[in-house]
Every structure is written in C-alpha cells, then in structure tokens.
Design an enzyme around this catalytic site. Structure first.
Site, PDB file in Angstrom:
ATOM      1  N   HIS A   7       0.825  -1.213   0.000  1.00  0.00           N
ATOM      2  CA  HIS A   7       0.000   0.000   0.000  1.00  0.00           C
ATOM      3  C   HIS A   7       0.858   1.262   0.000  1.00  0.00           C
ATOM      4  CE1 HIS A   7      -2.875   2.829   2.235  1.00  0.00           C
ATOM      5  NE2 HIS A   7      -3.426   2.612   1.057  1.00  0.00           N
ATOM      6  N   HIS A  49      -0.742  10.961  -2.424  1.00  0.00           N
ATOM      7  CA  HIS A  49      -2.034  10.647  -1.815  1.00  0.00           C
ATOM      8  C   HIS A  49      -2.805  11.916  -1.525  1.00  0.00           C
ATOM      9  CE1 HIS A  49      -4.792   9.896   1.567  1.00  0.00           C
ATOM     10  NE2 HIS A  49      -4.959   8.705   1.020  1.00  0.00           N
TER      11      HIS A  49
HETATM   12  O1  G3P Z   1      -6.532   1.880  -2.886  1.00  0.00           O
HETATM   13  C1  G3P Z   1      -6.719   1.481  -1.575  1.00  0.00           C
HETATM   14  C2  G3P Z   1      -6.489   2.614  -0.608  1.00  0.00           C
HETATM   15  O2  G3P Z   1      -5.284   3.228  -0.931  1.00  0.00           O
HETATM   16  C3  G3P Z   1      -7.606   3.616  -0.608  1.00  0.00           C
HETATM   17  O3  G3P Z   1      -7.463   4.591   0.388  1.00  0.00           O
HETATM   18  O4  G3P Z   1      -6.832   6.787   1.288  1.00  0.00           O
HETATM   19  O5  G3P Z   1      -5.159   4.948   1.266  1.00  0.00           O
HETATM   20  O6  G3P Z   1      -5.837   6.039  -0.871  1.00  0.00           O
HETATM   21  P1  G3P Z   1      -6.266   5.631   0.525  1.00  0.00           P
HETATM   22 MG    MG Z   2      -4.683   4.826  -2.243  1.00  0.00          MG
END
Ligand code: G3P
Ligand code: MG
Length: 246
Positions: A7, A49
C-alpha cells in the site's frame, strides 16, 4: 490466488508513494503495489495521496500549483527519516519505467481531489498514454473512489481493468449499480466493518475483491478464508510467502 498489494509502496519502511518505497517491493518478493496519482498545473502526473504538500514533503500548499520543474526542489523523504532525505515526488512516467525495470504490477488509484473537471480529463488522457509505455507482461488495475472518473477512463481504454473503491459508510444497496455503471471488474472495499456476508455477495456477483488497508495477520487470514482475493497492506514484509501469488 491471494494477492498482497504493498500500500503506497512498502510504506512502513520508506516514504509513501516514492520510487524507493516501490522498489522495496523487490526485497520482499511482492509483485503488486498500490499508489495514488494526481495532476500538476502543467499536466505532469505525479504520485501523491494528498492534494497538498503539507504532510509528506518539506513544503506546504496545493500540489496542483506545481510544475514539473518544481519537483526537483521538493524533499519528499526527510519527513519519514533522514535516510530518505532528497527523495523526490515521482512522476507517473518514472513509475512506469520502474515497473518495467523491476517487473512490478500496479494498482494505480486516481485521486485528483482538488482539480477541475477539465484537469481530470487531462489526467485520464495522460494516464492512458502512460500505460501504453508498459512492457508486455506488466499488469495494472485502475481504481478510484470517484465512479465518474472510472466510467470515463473505461470509455477511453476499454481493456483497462477497473476497480471501484468504497468506504464502509458508502457501501449502500446501490453499490452494484455503481459497479455496473462503471464497468468495473474489481471491488475494493474498506477493511473496517467489512462482513463475510458482504464478501460473499460481491463474489456471488462475480467480482474480484481486494480489501484496504489490512495490517493485522489475523484479519488477513479471516478475509482470505472468506474468499477475498487480495489485501492492501502497509506491511507486506510481514506476510509469509504462502500468501504470495508468485
Ligand atoms: O486503494 C486502496 C487505498 O489506498 C484507498 O485509500 O486513502 O489509502 O488512498 P487511501
Ligand atoms: Mg490509495
């Protein structure tokens, strides 16, 4: 097939959404990573992000006000640790080159939170062009919380695998309408509050299910036992090779 997605790259060991965090996937035999993209004023697409520089760089203010040349002056690593001082905000073109170099696959999440509809259209067109630079064998999934962006991208690039992201409180009865309207093959629900019944429903409709963000091993096991296909985790280094698809 159980897929572990790093992630924002291996974001527990390196600054999120940087080339270093993504390259670290190769140290842990993780073939898939997730990253977030947004667009700058001059149409350069970058990994970020947030729509501001405040949290993950040594600068502040809106990301969208930047141009490509500004990236060379911004430190996107020292907020995380001194080891990453001088790390840059990567461009999407650099990311594609790194995927080709290290044979990595990507879930690319479209953010574009604070930009105009016209800038969004340019972002989708730029993403489409960038994906043409991927080598044969490289895989990708395009995701977003915004169904309109996904539907438009599917129109531009019908062969693109697409995923609808849902927060727990937005997983209402109309989730299936949104999936069908966008043409998505994947559903990416939030981990918190997700139930076995929901997972079974998604699977019964034929969707691939990848859950974000799962950092506890017990929860990952539970989700995989329910039939979930993949998880996004900040700690891919903690998951034993038996969960890996390669
Ligand atoms: O794509 C999964 C996750 O990354 C979605 O939430 O806020 O971490 O981008 P966020
Ligand atoms: Mg994400």
């Amino acid at each position: 097939m159980r897929t572990i997605f790093a992630h924002r790259g291996v974001s527990s060991l390196a600054p999120e959404n940087t080339l270093s965090a993504i390259k670290l996937c190769t140290d842990y035999q993780v073939r898939w990573f997730e990253c977030d993209i947004d667009i700058l004023q001059d149409d350069t697409i970058v990994l970020s992000h947030d729509s501001t520089l405040d949290r993950c760089t040594n600068r502040s203010g809106p990301l969208f006000e930047l141009n490509r040349q500004d990236l060379d002056q911004i430190d996107a690593g020292s907020w995380f640790s001194d080891e990453y001082c001088g790390e840059r905000i990567p461009t999407l073109d650099q990311l594609i080159a790194q995927m080709n170099q290290y044979q990595l696959n990507a879930n690319i999440e479209i953010k574009s939170g604070d930009v105009s509809a016209e800038a969004c259209r340019r972002l989708l067109a730029g993403l489409d062009r960038a994906l043409n630079q991927l080598n044969d064998g490289r895989e990708y999934i395009i995701s977003s919380f915004n169904p309109m962006l996904l539907a438009e991208f599917k129109r531009l690039r019908p062969q693109a695998p697409v995923a609808c992201l849902f927060e727990n409180h937005t997983l209402n009865d109309d989730w299936h309408v949104i999936m069908e309207w966008t043409g998505a093959e994947y559903i990416h629900p939030q981990n918190e509050g997700l139930t076995q019944q929901q997972v079974q429903l998604f699977k019964s409709k034929g969707y691939q299910v990848n859950v974000w963000t799962v950092n506890a091993k017990d929860r990952a096991n539970q989700l995989f036992n329910w039939g979930v296909d993949g998880i996004f985790t900040d700690f891919p280094q903690n998951f034993s090779s038996k969960y890996r698809e390669d």
